[in-house]
Scaffold this active site. Sequence first.
Site, PDB file in Angstrom:
ATOM      1  N   GLU A 216      47.356  44.795  43.728  1.00 32.67           N
ATOM      2  CA  GLU A 216      47.301  44.302  42.352  1.00 32.67           C
ATOM      3  C   GLU A 216      45.834  44.264  41.955  1.00 32.67           C
ATOM      4  OE1 GLU A 216      49.770  43.914  40.518  1.00 32.67           O
ATOM      5  OE2 GLU A 216      51.509  43.494  41.765  1.00 32.67           O
ATOM      6  N   CYS A 250      43.035  39.043  35.218  1.00 38.86           N
ATOM      7  CA  CYS A 250      43.059  40.498  35.402  1.00 38.86           C
ATOM      8  C   CYS A 250      43.738  41.224  34.249  1.00 38.86           C
ATOM      9  CB  CYS A 250      43.725  40.864  36.726  1.00 38.86           C
ATOM     10  SG  CYS A 250      45.416  40.258  36.886  1.00 38.86           S
TER      11      CYS A 250
END
Length: 470
Positions: A216, A250
């Site tokens: 990720e 993010c």
Amino acid sequence: MEDYSKNTYFSTFKRLKDNQFKVGNTTYKERITKLNALKRALDITYKNKLREALYADFKKPYIETDITELYLVIKEIKYAKANLKAWTKKQQVDTPITLFGTSSWVKYEPKGVCLIIAPWNYPINLTFGPLVSAIAAGNTVILKPSEMTPNTSKVMADIVKDVFNEDEVVLVEGEVETSKELLKLPFNHIFFTGSPQVGKIVMNAAAKHLTSVTLELGGKSPTIVDKSANIKESIKKIVWGKHLNNGQTCIAPDYALVHESILQEFIKVYKAQVLNYYTEDASTSNSYSRVVNERHYNRLINHIENAKNQGATIELGGSCNAKDNYIEPTLITNLKEESSLMQDEIFGPILPIKTYKTIDEAVAYVNSKEKPLALYIYSNNKKNTNYIINNTRAGSTCINSNAIQYSNHYLPFGGSNNSGIGKAHGFFGFQEFSNMRSVLKRHVKGPVYLLLPPYNNFKQKLTDLTIKWF
């Protein structure tokens, strides 16, 4: 076989490996018991300690901790509990007529010993979220939280010791060297959340053991605003998504691509919305967190100075306080393409604005960079929206909002290439920590027996018919 006995963490790894089949053969009810224990720890026993720890680490508001950390993990637990019985059942599949006399199914079996390396920006969510999927799938796990949020890591370590047996789940604290030592071990799966640069290091280490990975990662998530968008409503969401967790997300809007005809209105409304959310002095707001540490503070200040030195315009903000790792919500225009803000993932409370004339121009700009983890579109023009989606690539997309796609556990979450490999959340997370084992069982003799050696003309004709009709 390689000797790992000198590795600091080998005994922990071996203990989990030796216990993997016992854990892997637990029933869905036994796994739910573990998930319930984790839920109680997060929702009751350690809730206030976790809130206080995150505030100590970077002044994260309690409400943000509740919403973006605790709630999302608890929600993941609830969803896994409701569906785990169905997920762990053998999944019957069709069998072709050429295999008459057999039945087929898929068994989701645990991968084994897993390593979860979590980042600092959402330490609870990004440590325990993947752990929920790993437990649901029946794995043993080593957790490695970030050293940059030491107060939160300490509380999470207490939770793990309290909730899990040491031969099932272990949390290991430490600096970068700890992660390097762990990555030398032959895990069955690694789940890493962090930057693309470190993701490459993790993937390289995993390749030595042919270990599967979920990465990720991040990148520069664009926010495209066309002239059909409702500016006031759009900016309410953009300001929230950009400054949530002080921009250290993010999937935060990394930069805005704004149609040139609405630039001045965008800037005016953005300033007013920042004032509405965080008052004239965001440093006094109880809704505004801080940059996590001095290193990241200096990194962001260098971005701002680099932009100024190249003639960029600070439309809003720019004030800072090194003692408190505080940077004011900042809006910047007239950036040169070579400026660091337009090249690096920002990960802070700074939003650069770039204008465009046509949707083709905006799309071409997005495609000139690596595939982002998220792409946001603010538009009431369906043709523009569809064109952007069909002609760009991204891990996820949100239309007329941002960041909230992460909270839908019915959607897979993850990136593409530079922004990640693999998916998380809900069933997709369960799959990621499982091996889909195919099983076929023969019950009676079938037509395949007619094709066994010795071969002859009759069997050739039968083969020809099979190829043509079946």
